[in-house]
Design a protein around this motif. Sequence first.
Motif, PDB file in Angstrom:
ATOM      1  N   UNK A   1      -3.177  26.045   9.340  1.00 29.98           N
ATOM      2  CA  UNK A   1      -3.430  27.376   8.794  1.00 29.98           C
ATOM      3  C   UNK A   1      -4.684  27.992   9.410  1.00 29.98           C
ATOM      4  N   UNK A   2      -5.737  27.209   9.521  1.00 24.22           N
ATOM      5  CA  UNK A   2      -6.982  27.715  10.103  1.00 24.22           C
ATOM      6  C   UNK A   2      -6.793  28.084  11.575  1.00 24.22           C
ATOM      7  N   UNK A   3      -6.005  27.300  12.311  1.00 23.60           N
ATOM      8  CA  UNK A   3      -5.733  27.609  13.708  1.00 23.60           C
ATOM      9  C   UNK A   3      -4.994  28.934  13.839  1.00 23.60           C
ATOM     10  N   UNK A   4      -4.023  29.166  12.982  1.00 25.23           N
ATOM     11  CA  UNK A   4      -3.281  30.429  12.999  1.00 25.23           C
ATOM     12  C   UNK A   4      -4.206  31.598  12.689  1.00 25.23           C
ATOM     13  N   UNK A   5      -5.068  31.453  11.705  1.00 27.25           N
ATOM     14  CA  UNK A   5      -6.001  32.515  11.342  1.00 27.25           C
ATOM     15  C   UNK A   5      -6.942  32.815  12.510  1.00 27.25           C
TER      16      UNK A   5
ATOM     17  N   UNK B   1       0.840  -1.194   0.000  1.00 28.34           N
ATOM     18  CA  UNK B   1       0.000   0.000   0.000  1.00 28.34           C
ATOM     19  C   UNK B   1       0.879   1.249   0.000  1.00 28.34           C
ATOM     20  N   UNK B   2       0.454   2.220  -0.784  1.00 28.43           N
ATOM     21  CA  UNK B   2       1.179   3.475  -0.882  1.00 28.43           C
ATOM     22  C   UNK B   2       0.495   4.478   0.036  1.00 28.43           C
ATOM     23  N   UNK B   3       1.270   5.123   0.889  1.00 31.76           N
ATOM     24  CA  UNK B   3       0.674   6.108   1.794  1.00 31.76           C
ATOM     25  C   UNK B   3       0.338   7.374   1.025  1.00 31.76           C
ATOM     26  N   UNK B   4      -0.844   7.890   1.297  1.00 34.36           N
ATOM     27  CA  UNK B   4      -1.312   9.096   0.638  1.00 34.36           C
ATOM     28  C   UNK B   4      -1.049  10.267   1.576  1.00 34.36           C
ATOM     29  N   UNK B   5      -0.405  11.285   1.065  1.00 35.97           N
ATOM     30  CA  UNK B   5      -0.136  12.458   1.877  1.00 35.97           C
ATOM     31  C   UNK B   5      -1.428  13.232   2.068  1.00 35.97           C
ATOM     32  N   UNK B   6      -1.722  13.515   3.315  1.00 37.08           N
ATOM     33  CA  UNK B   6      -2.949  14.227   3.647  1.00 37.08           C
ATOM     34  C   UNK B   6      -2.706  15.727   3.616  1.00 37.08           C
ATOM     35  N   UNK B   7      -3.641  16.453   3.050  1.00 38.79           N
ATOM     36  CA  UNK B   7      -3.561  17.905   3.032  1.00 38.79           C
ATOM     37  C   UNK B   7      -4.353  18.494   4.193  1.00 38.79           C
ATOM     38  N   UNK B   8      -4.899  17.649   5.058  1.00 39.72           N
ATOM     39  CA  UNK B   8      -5.718  18.111   6.164  1.00 39.72           C
ATOM     40  C   UNK B   8      -4.891  18.775   7.258  1.00 39.72           C
ATOM     41  N   UNK B   9      -3.728  18.240   7.569  1.00 43.29           N
ATOM     42  CA  UNK B   9      -2.908  18.791   8.652  1.00 43.29           C
ATOM     43  C   UNK B   9      -2.438  20.216   8.337  1.00 43.29           C
ATOM     44  N   UNK B  10      -1.886  20.499   7.165  1.00 43.04           N
ATOM     45  CA  UNK B  10      -1.503  21.890   6.888  1.00 43.04           C
ATOM     46  C   UNK B  10      -2.701  22.834   6.856  1.00 43.04           C
ATOM     47  N   UNK B  11      -3.832  22.364   6.375  1.00 40.21           N
ATOM     48  CA  UNK B  11      -5.037  23.190   6.345  1.00 40.21           C
ATOM     49  C   UNK B  11      -5.510  23.492   7.760  1.00 40.21           C
TER      50      UNK B  11
END
Length: 71
Positions: A38-42, A25-35
Motif C-alpha cells: 500500500x505504501x509503495x502504491x501511495x 508451531x502455528x504460522x502467524x500471518x504478517x500484516x507487513x506485506x500488505x502495508x
Amino acid sequence: MSVACKACGAPVPANAKACPGCGAAVSVKSKLVPLAAFMLIVILIIQSYMSKSEDLASEATPAAPVNSAEQ
C-alpha cells in the motif's frame, strides 16, 4: 476464531503460538506485506503527480524573444 492446525488438523485458537494437540508451531500471518504494498502504491502515485506538475511548469514558461540586435 480458531483455525485448523496444518500438521494434525486440530482446532487452534487464533492467539496460540503452537498447536495444543501436537505442539506444532502455528504460522502467524504478517500484516507487513500488505502495508508495504500500500505504501509503495501511495509513493508511486505521489511521484507521478509531482512529475506531471514539473512537466506542466516547464511547458508553461515561454522562451524569451530574441532581438535582432543581440544576434
